[in-house]
Design a protein around this motif. Structure first.
Motif, PDB file in Angstrom:
ATOM      1  N   GLU A   1      -3.008  -1.890  10.369  1.00  0.00           N
ATOM      2  CA  GLU A   1      -4.323  -2.070   9.732  1.00  0.00           C
ATOM      3  C   GLU A   1      -4.273  -1.544   8.298  1.00  0.00           C
ATOM      4  OE1 GLU A   1      -7.005  -0.031  12.437  1.00  0.00           O
ATOM      5  OE2 GLU A   1      -7.379  -1.919  13.509  1.00  0.00           O
ATOM      6  N   GLU A   2      -3.252  -1.982   7.568  1.00  0.00           N
ATOM      7  CA  GLU A   2      -3.019  -1.473   6.216  1.00  0.00           C
ATOM      8  C   GLU A   2      -4.160  -1.796   5.259  1.00  0.00           C
ATOM      9  OE1 GLU A   2      -0.806  -3.073   8.028  1.00  0.00           O
ATOM     10  OE2 GLU A   2       0.947  -1.755   8.212  1.00  0.00           O
ATOM     11  N   TRP A   3      -5.031  -2.734   5.616  1.00  0.00           N
ATOM     12  CA  TRP A   3      -6.179  -3.060   4.782  1.00  0.00           C
ATOM     13  C   TRP A   3      -7.062  -1.838   4.542  1.00  0.00           C
ATOM     14  CZ3 TRP A   3     -10.703  -2.040   7.268  1.00  0.00           C
ATOM     15  CH2 TRP A   3     -10.682  -2.031   8.661  1.00  0.00           C
TER      16      TRP A   3
ATOM     17  N   ASP B   1       3.026   4.415   0.988  1.00  0.00           N
ATOM     18  CA  ASP B   1       3.741   4.646   2.246  1.00  0.00           C
ATOM     19  C   ASP B   1       2.987   5.582   3.184  1.00  0.00           C
ATOM     20  OD1 ASP B   1       5.790   2.960   1.547  1.00  0.00           O
ATOM     21  OD2 ASP B   1       7.037   4.550   0.680  1.00  0.00           O
TER      22      ASP B   1
ATOM     23  N   HIS C   1      -2.158   4.113   8.921  1.00  0.00           N
ATOM     24  CA  HIS C   1      -2.939   2.949   9.373  1.00  0.00           C
ATOM     25  C   HIS C   1      -2.014   1.785   9.720  1.00  0.00           C
ATOM     26  CE1 HIS C   1      -6.751   4.820   8.137  1.00  0.00           C
ATOM     27  NE2 HIS C   1      -6.125   5.201   7.043  1.00  0.00           N
ATOM     28  N   LEU C   2      -0.988   2.042  10.512  1.00  0.00           N
ATOM     29  CA  LEU C   2      -0.025   1.006  10.876  1.00  0.00           C
ATOM     30  C   LEU C   2      -0.727  -0.164  11.551  1.00  0.00           C
ATOM     31  CD1 LEU C   2       3.083   2.974  12.209  1.00  0.00           C
ATOM     32  CD2 LEU C   2       2.976   1.474  10.206  1.00  0.00           C
TER      33      LEU C   2
ATOM     34  N   VAL D   1       0.853  -1.188   0.000  1.00  0.00           N
ATOM     35  CA  VAL D   1       0.000   0.000   0.000  1.00  0.00           C
ATOM     36  C   VAL D   1       0.890   1.239   0.000  1.00  0.00           C
ATOM     37  CG1 VAL D   1      -1.862  -1.204   1.201  1.00  0.00           C
ATOM     38  CG2 VAL D   1      -0.177   0.096   2.523  1.00  0.00           C
TER      39      VAL D   1
ATOM     40  N   CYS E   1      -0.197   6.203   3.378  1.00  0.00           N
ATOM     41  CA  CYS E   1      -1.382   5.546   3.921  1.00  0.00           C
ATOM     42  C   CYS E   1      -0.977   4.480   4.937  1.00  0.00           C
ATOM     43  CB  CYS E   1      -2.209   4.917   2.796  1.00  0.00           C
ATOM     44  SG  CYS E   1      -3.841   4.324   3.336  1.00  0.00           S
ATOM     45  N   LYS E   2       0.113   3.786   4.660  1.00  0.00           N
ATOM     46  CA  LYS E   2       0.607   2.779   5.595  1.00  0.00           C
ATOM     47  C   LYS E   2       0.935   3.409   6.940  1.00  0.00           C
ATOM     48  CE  LYS E   2       4.119  -0.846   6.032  1.00  0.00           C
ATOM     49  NZ  LYS E   2       5.258  -1.517   5.360  1.00  0.00           N
ATOM     50  N   GLN E   3       1.573   4.583   6.913  1.00  0.00           N
ATOM     51  CA  GLN E   3       1.910   5.267   8.159  1.00  0.00           C
ATOM     52  C   GLN E   3       0.656   5.705   8.909  1.00  0.00           C
ATOM     53  OE1 GLN E   3       4.979   5.529   9.510  1.00  0.00           O
ATOM     54  NE2 GLN E   3       5.643   4.257   7.783  1.00  0.00           N
TER      55      GLN E   3
ATOM     56  N   CYS F   1      -6.266   0.896   3.486  1.00  0.00           N
ATOM     57  CA  CYS F   1      -5.812   1.641   2.305  1.00  0.00           C
ATOM     58  C   CYS F   1      -6.448   1.157   1.006  1.00  0.00           C
ATOM     59  CB  CYS F   1      -4.292   1.575   2.211  1.00  0.00           C
ATOM     60  SG  CYS F   1      -3.449   2.305   3.645  1.00  0.00           S
TER      61      CYS F   1
END
Length: 505
Positions: free
Chosen positions: A323-325, A314, A320-321, A312, A316-318, A327
């Motif tokens: 819970e990357e889903w 970067d 929703h650490l 996903v 968005c990953k930060q 994104c």
């Protein structure tokens, strides 16, 4: 050959080129009129005049290399043909408009079954605009439903039976009457064969049984296109529908970063996401997560992102650490995207309704189902309200930008191609430090009427059993819409309400 003879030969060739080009253009104008008339004898909407084109739409210059003439007259004639076609693509009846299949040179990046991934491409000599399209087609998220997908939809998991060419439609069409603002772009269609919403980065293993390389396929295609002219581009529009629309949201910033890292800082990367803005809402009727259709979107993505080794963005990953889903859902990933993105989304998306367990069969809907559908439209409006560039008709449908009827859908009197053109203009003007949007050129378009197909320009609906076309009132009654009850709720006469529905008010 002495210099006098060379100069004489060059004068002859230049004269020949001028006469040939004039003949091509004159015959092209005639044949273009004939072919357009032959395809559709009914009068169509007026095409935009030259003054309607934005500055970003002009055809770039195409230079001729006269040094090649003396030793290779065939190469020179190819250049003449390419020039004529770039100036007036309708100048010949038998032009090859199809996109041609290319397999990736990097054979380690594959489809699900290990067959080579690839892309279809049609060059447009002289154009510095590139349109790269990501195909859609759901996904699978474990070995069992991927095996079923392989048996029933192998084209979406393997390249072994891909045709050698593909004809573009809608925004991929090379015909200006079907695609008034992007017809002359370099067209690239990337077939979907990774089943991972264009996010995967997993090699094939004995346990998984399949490779999931959607994000790697996008990266490799962009890398190869740089060698084929993308490096000279001004604009790259990454577009996609359904799972491809979600793929745009996941990959558009990564493509921009890839080009910057390779030194191509002058290319403007933009996104166009069609029918990929899914909601992670609760299903109307909860069911076990057995396959793509029955599984709630959140549950399917949670399983899939692990199975695919999903990547996903970067930022968005930060956000929703762990819970990357999150994104994979438009309203969550969009605020983290830096690149300009235009969102196209039906307010009553058929794919969303399917995974929410609202199945539109021949039977009238129950009141609870009808209420759920109306609430879905309201929820989508709320998630889209802060998106500056969008087109959201109140229709029951799925995907649109590659449909032949994509020019016919309107929101508040503006068609989708027109809205995209306005968006192009606003981005071009803003790059010149002009922050005001073009007057009379809207880019934020969303229907306010609350029912499916209350927009009279929606695609035709057919009865799923009889195949008969239905007008708006017939469609709503077919779905169990209670005209009397709704009129009472709205405090109006039922006849007036029916008239408003028929007119799309």
């Amino acid at each position: 050959m002495n210099s006098d003879r060379l100069r004489q030969r060059m004068r002859t060739v230049k004269l020949f080129y001028s006469v040939l080009l004039l003949a091509l253009l004159q015959s092209g104008a005639l044949e273009g009129r004939k072919s357009r008339g032959g395809r559709n004898p009914q009068p169509r909407r007026a095409q935009p005049s030259p003054t309607y084109r934005g500055r970003g739409d002009t055809t770039e210059s195409f230079s001729l290399d006269f040094t090649a003439v003396e030793e290779n007259i065939d190469n020179f004639m190819t250049q003449v043909k390419n020039l004529a076609q770039s100036l007036y693509p309708c100048s010949a009846q038998n032009l090859d408009y199809d996109m041609k299949l290319h397999f990736l040179e990097n054979t380690s990046v594959t489809c699900n079954d290990g067959s080579p991934a690839g892309y279809y491409m049609k060059e447009s000599k002289g154009s510095k605009r590139w349109l790269v399209f990501l195909e859609g087609g759901w996904y699978c998220f474990n070995r069992v439903n991927c095996d079923t997908r392989f048996e029933t939809m192998r084209r979406l998991m393997s390249s072994t039976k891909w045709p050698l060419s593909k004809t573009g439609t809608g925004i991929l069409s090379p015909l200006p009457e079907e695609n008034p603002h992007w017809w002359n772009a370099n067209m690239v269609f990337i077939p979907y064969c990774s089943s991972d919403a264009w996010s995967g980065a997993a090699a094939r293993t004995d346990q998984s049984g399949y490779a999931f390389m959607g994000s790697l396929i996008v990266k490799e295609v962009v890398k190869e296109l740089l060698v084929k002219g993308l490096g000279n581009a001004k604009v790259l529009l990454l577009a996609g529908s359904s799972a491809g629309g979600t793929g745009v949201l996941l990959n558009v910033d990564r493509v921009a970063e890839q080009l910057e890292e390779l030194g191509h800082t002058g290319i403007q990367v933009r996104g166009l996401s069609d029918s990929g803005w899914f909601l992670d809402n609760k299903q109307y009727r909860c069911t076990d997560c057995l396959d793509t259709i029955s599984c709630a979107p959140t549950d399917a993505i949670k399983r899939g992102i692990k199975y695919w080794n999903g990547v996903v963005p970067d930022r968005c990953k930060q956000a929703h650490l762990g819970e990357e889903w999150n994104c994979f859902f438009g309203y969550r990933v969009y605020p983290t995207i830096k690149s300009p993105v235009f969102v196209v989304q039906w307010l009553f998306d058929e794919a969303q309704l399917t995974v929410d367990n609202i199945h539109l069969t021949g039977q009238p809907l129950q009141e609870g189902q009808w209420r759920y559908i109306q609430n879905l439209g309201s929820e989508l409006r709320n998630t889209l309200k802060d998106v500056p560039a969008m087109f959201a008709p109140a229709c029951l449908s799925h995907e649109v930008i590659t449909r032949s009827y994509w020019m016919d859908i309107q929101v508040k009197g503006t068609s989708l191609p027109r809205a995209l053109h306005c968006w192009d203009r606003s981005l071009n003007d803003n790059s010149r430090n002009n922050k005001t949007a073009p007057k009379g050129c809207p880019v934020h378009l969303i229907d306010s009427c609350p029912w499916p197909h209350c927009n009279p320009t929606c695609p035709t609906v057919r009865d799923q059993f009889t195949g008969q076309e239905m007008n708006v009132v017939q469609f709503l009654m077919h779905m169990g819409f209670d005209v009397q009850k709704m009129a009472q709720q709205q405090g109006m006469d039922p006849g007036k309400l029916l008239g408003m529905l028929s007119s799309g008010s």
